[in-house]
Design a protein around this motif. Sequence first.
Motif, PDB file in Angstrom:
ATOM      1  N   ALA A 207       1.143   1.745  -9.534  1.00 12.46           N
ATOM      2  CA  ALA A 207       0.378   1.889  -8.289  1.00 12.46           C
ATOM      3  C   ALA A 207      -0.669   0.785  -8.183  1.00 12.46           C
ATOM      4  O   ALA A 207      -0.870   0.192  -7.111  1.00 12.46           O
TER       5      ALA A 207
ATOM      6  N   GLN B 228      -6.655  -2.042  -5.215  1.00 10.49           N
ATOM      7  CA  GLN B 228      -7.835  -1.396  -4.623  1.00 10.49           C
ATOM      8  C   GLN B 228      -7.671   0.132  -4.575  1.00 10.49           C
ATOM      9  O   GLN B 228      -8.452   0.807  -3.912  1.00 10.49           O
ATOM     10  N   HIS B 229      -6.682   0.649  -5.295  1.00  8.56           N
ATOM     11  CA  HIS B 229      -6.365   2.087  -5.234  1.00  8.56           C
ATOM     12  C   HIS B 229      -7.311   2.855  -6.164  1.00  8.56           C
ATOM     13  O   HIS B 229      -7.053   3.009  -7.358  1.00  8.56           O
TER      14      HIS B 229
ATOM     15  N   ASN C 194      -1.241  -2.167  -5.486  1.00 13.41           N
ATOM     16  CA  ASN C 194      -2.501  -2.174  -4.726  1.00 13.41           C
ATOM     17  C   ASN C 194      -3.659  -2.035  -5.706  1.00 13.41           C
ATOM     18  O   ASN C 194      -3.962  -0.929  -6.167  1.00 13.41           O
TER      19      ASN C 194
ATOM     20  N   TYR D 267       1.637   6.535  -7.024  1.00 11.28           N
ATOM     21  CA  TYR D 267       0.502   7.425  -7.336  1.00 11.28           C
ATOM     22  C   TYR D 267       0.939   8.894  -7.301  1.00 11.28           C
ATOM     23  O   TYR D 267       0.622   9.673  -8.205  1.00 11.28           O
TER      24      TYR D 267
ATOM     25  N   GLU E 288       0.833  -1.212   0.000  1.00 13.63           N
ATOM     26  CA  GLU E 288       0.000   0.000   0.000  1.00 13.63           C
ATOM     27  C   GLU E 288       0.866   1.258   0.000  1.00 13.63           C
ATOM     28  O   GLU E 288       0.542   2.244  -0.677  1.00 13.63           O
TER      29      GLU E 288
ATOM     30  N   ALA F 180       2.278   1.707  -3.431  1.00 16.29           N
ATOM     31  CA  ALA F 180       1.250   2.219  -4.343  1.00 16.29           C
ATOM     32  C   ALA F 180       1.070   3.730  -4.172  1.00 16.29           C
ATOM     33  O   ALA F 180       0.927   4.466  -5.159  1.00 16.29           O
ATOM     34  N   ASP F 181       1.086   4.198  -2.938  1.00 14.98           N
ATOM     35  CA  ASP F 181       0.911   5.640  -2.693  1.00 14.98           C
ATOM     36  C   ASP F 181       2.071   6.446  -3.279  1.00 14.98           C
ATOM     37  O   ASP F 181       1.867   7.548  -3.813  1.00 14.98           O
TER      38      ASP F 181
ATOM     39  N   GLU G 223      -8.103   6.043  -6.449  1.00 15.85           N
ATOM     40  CA  GLU G 223      -7.615   7.280  -7.061  1.00 15.85           C
ATOM     41  C   GLU G 223      -6.771   6.992  -8.302  1.00 15.85           C
ATOM     42  O   GLU G 223      -6.828   7.725  -9.297  1.00 15.85           O
TER      43      GLU G 223
END
Length: 326
Positions: A234, A240-241, A238, A212, A205, A208-209, A243
């Motif tokens: 990203a 489930q991201h 993850n 992003y 996670e 991924a951030d 954004e």
Amino acid sequence: MNNDMGYILRLWASLVAQTALDLAALSTEHSQYKDWWWKVQIGKCYYRLGLYREAEKQFKSALKQQEMVDTFLYLAKVYISLDQPLTALNLFKQGLDKFPGEVTLLCGIARIYEEMNNISSATEYYKEVLKQDNTHVEAIACIGSNHFYTDQPEVALRFYRRLLQMGVYNCQLFNNLGLCCFYAQQYDMTLTSFERALSLAENEEEVADVWYNLGHVAVGTGDTNLAHQCFRLALVSNNQHAEAYNNLAVLEMRRGHVEQAKALLQTASSLAPHMYEPHFNFATISDKIGDLQRSYAAAKKSEAAFPDHVDTQHLIKQLEQHFAML
């Protein structure tokens, strides 16, 4: 296998809490219900077992006998678990009347305001925390974040650099530093900060951030190919991201890949129905290809998520005028 292990651990914790509860109850009875400390222990056991109302009674009884900071904190946790943030706020303020300047109570109030999205009040209380303890990491980080989101990246940088001076080295800090450096136009430090963030990431996670945010930097510099790769990475880290799905859809739309963009936006809106951007973007795409009914439905969802969004209101008005002419 992991689910079975989790169930066994929860069962074991429940049995331990029940045994501790029996011991604390006997001790309280032996002390003729005059020992506040044992009442707090009973309250903790009830809290662990999910019996929040019983825990509330024990903590309140303990406070009547002896006012302690920890008891205020435990009782506030009960009210937060019962989804009563205003009651928890009032309790924290009562605690501050008894223990002026207590950092844990000030922090508790700030966190609740932050959860309620009252960022200005949260920042004021975090500032009070720093008056009592100028090395409080959470307060420094939250005030820095508030300055960033109020378009003051240069001020936010000062707070994040203060954390670096204090020896805080983690992925989130360097991730935020990278964004602040970019928006403060300190480009020499931007990529270095993100590289450090990637090297310090402890889970997918966090990775991924970072990708992003790198995608945002790429969009800001006009490199849409790099942005596309960053948002894809990203999602690899993850899936489930929401954004990242939304921003990737915008890039696909710019490339003329309408169906791919629509699929990505539908995924984003299903993962995060509270976000207005996927709904608005889907409404815009549907409007452009002439699917007015879907466009109107998506625009209404966007309005529900963010009633003050001007572009959504304009699109709804435009569609209603069109429907009235039919």
